[in-house]
Design a protein around this motif. Structure first.
Motif, PDB file in Angstrom:
ATOM      1  N   SER A  83      27.877  37.646  43.224  1.00  0.00           N
ATOM      2  CA  SER A  83      27.680  37.657  41.880  1.00  0.00           C
ATOM      3  C   SER A  83      28.066  38.775  41.125  1.00  0.00           C
ATOM      4  CB  SER A  83      26.197  36.988  41.562  1.00  0.00           C
ATOM      5  OG  SER A  83      25.938  37.499  40.117  1.00  0.00           O
ATOM      6  N   VAL A 142      36.819  36.917  48.326  1.00  0.00           N
ATOM      7  CA  VAL A 142      35.000  37.484  48.157  1.00  0.00           C
ATOM      8  C   VAL A 142      34.361  36.436  48.919  1.00  0.00           C
ATOM      9  CG1 VAL A 142      33.186  37.774  46.913  1.00  0.00           C
ATOM     10  CG2 VAL A 142      35.443  39.031  46.204  1.00  0.00           C
ATOM     11  N   GLY A 175      23.278  33.678  39.481  1.00  0.00           N
ATOM     12  CA  GLY A 175      23.518  35.278  39.106  1.00  0.00           C
ATOM     13  C   GLY A 175      22.581  36.048  38.404  1.00  0.00           C
TER      14      GLY A 175
END
Ligand code: ADP
Length: 430
Positions: A259, A332, A402
């Protein structure tokens, strides 16, 4: 207890948010990742199907949501709840309106959708059909700059009206304050006028409780909203004896963070254990090598290791300009999810805290988990859940959005008797 509340959530951390709130209100909750297979049974009172449909193509979001509703109703769910983001994340193309229309068609010809994103405990309130984030109108909050679903119009009656061919109406706060009877009467009036979608004002939890009371009796209603109204239903239905849930399994621990949200950045900064920072340039040059380095780091680590791609927004922008938004996200997510799955397989990791909504979806898929059962609520919207992976291993997983959790989440989440943090995130929650 029998299945009462069937929730269809448009992302996994939103599903965990509902599960945490519903559990804290005394109702057993279970998260199913993806549409459950037909005929699957549960002993939970609330089942939350976690889809990945917030920004998916409209027809996919509709198809999966309808399929989930069918399984939930076949499983006995009396109430169907369309869970979306408390900041109403959507575009004029959808997906909140088209999904609601399809679910209405599925429920009955004269059904109406009634809901609200208001979640007062998190600073989301609705007044005169306008959504506020803390003290600001939605359109003046950071959500106006959201990369995928910029929310530039705070009038949700208008926003939803652009997503559906049906009429949208609202129940103003004065009527809500007059109680359940008045709310029900106003909904009947709107329905008689041809309105198919009703948005409710709410500025505190008692407003949501009044709405839940008004709506509990109605069987031609599709419920909708963020965690606030779902939890109000749980408060009404709660009181069943909680199912026995085991403690965390023996094994090693790991945090993975993908995040870039402000709260996660401060949680990474407050982390006191060893840190392995993923570098997108290195991933682009060869993910396999980086994954092996990260695994070696986890193997050798003492304390709780953190594998993190979290950087500040300027660096994310730089990486996105260089590699493209989708490619950098994919690099990622692929790396973090492989690291998590291989850490379980090779290193005996059994407890994983994952930061980030998209990242959580990728990690859940790589682990092959399909059901999450709330074990312990750590903070509003954040819970440890019990799951079994594809190879039958017992895992303890925490999927957090997040901007969820207190600043010391990465330090405190592991302490089994830690007091639930009472700080809600200010911005950009699910
Ligand atoms: P949040 O819940 O905070 O929105 P998500 O995991 O949903 O977190 O989204 C963050 C996105 O940003 C993911 O797609 C992730 O892969 C991407 N990301 C994370 N770190 C980086 C980075 N260093 N460079 C580029 N993209 C990144």
């Amino acid at each position: 207890m029998t299945l009462e509340l069937g929730v269809i959530a448009d992302d996994i951390t939103g599903a965990c948010d509902v599960a945490a709130g519903v559990s804290a209100a005394g109702l057993d909750a279970e998260v199913r990742i993806g549409v459950p297979s037909a005929g699957s049974r549960t002993d939970a009172a609330c089942v939350i199907v976690a889809l990945k449909s917030r920004t998916a193509p409209v027809d996919q979001a509709v198809r999966e949501s309808v399929a989930a509703a069918r399984v939930l109703r076949d499983g006995g769910a009396r109430l169907i709840y369309q869970k979306y983001c408390s900041t109403f994340d959507s575009t004029d193309a959808g997906n909140i309106g088209p999904v609601a229309d399809a679910l209405l068609a599925e429920l009955s010809a004269d059904a109406v959708s009634v809901g609200t994103p208001a979640t007062p405990a998190a600073g989301r309130t609705m007044h005169r059909g306008h959504l506020f984030v803390g003290d600001r109108l939605l359109s003046e909050s950071s959500l106006a700059q959201h990369p995928l679903t910029p929310m530039t119009d705070p009038d949700l009656v208008r926003v939803l009206g652009r997503q559906t061919p049906h009429r949208v109406g609202s129940v103003p706060i004065d009527t809500v304050h007059d109680g359940a009877g008045a709310i029900g009467a106003r909904i009947d009036e709107l329905r008689a006028d041809g309105v198919r979608h009703v948005l409710l004002d709410a500025v505190d939890d008692s407003d949501l409780d009044a709405a839940a009371e008004a709506l509990a009796a109605s069987d031609a209603v599709l419920l909708g909203g963020a965690a606030g109204l779902a939890v109000a239903f749980a408060r009404r239905l709660g009181g069943g004896s909680p199912l026995a849930v085991p403690g965390p399994p023996e094994g090693r621990t790991l945090i993975v963070s993908g995040s870039a949200s402000e709260r996660t950045r401060s949680q990474v900064a407050a982390h006191t254990g060893p840190l392995f920072a993923l570098d997108v340039e290195a991933l682009a040059a060869g993910t396999d090598a980086v994954v092996e380095q990260a695994l070696e780091f986890v193997r050798a680590a003492s304390g709780v290791p953190l594998v993190s791609a979290t950087v500040d927004p300027a660096e994310v922008r730089r990486v996105q300009e260089r590699w493209g938004v989708e490619r950098s996200a994919a690099l990622v997510e692929d790396a973090l999810s492989r690291i998590a799955a291989l850490a379980v397989e090779r290193l005996g990791v059994r407890r994983i805290l994952v930061a980030g909504g998209e990242t959580s979806g990728a990690v859940a898929a790589a682990l092959g988990v399909s059901t999450l059962r709330v074990r312990r609520v750590v903070a509003p919207g954040v819970a440890w859940t019990t799951a079994t992976d594809a190879a039958g291993r017992e895992l303890d997983l925490c999927f957090k959005s997040g901007n969820f959790g207190g600043e010391r989440l990465f330090v405190d989440a592991w302490t089994e008797d830690a007091r639930t943090e009472d700080a809600w995130p200010e911005e950009e929650m699910s």
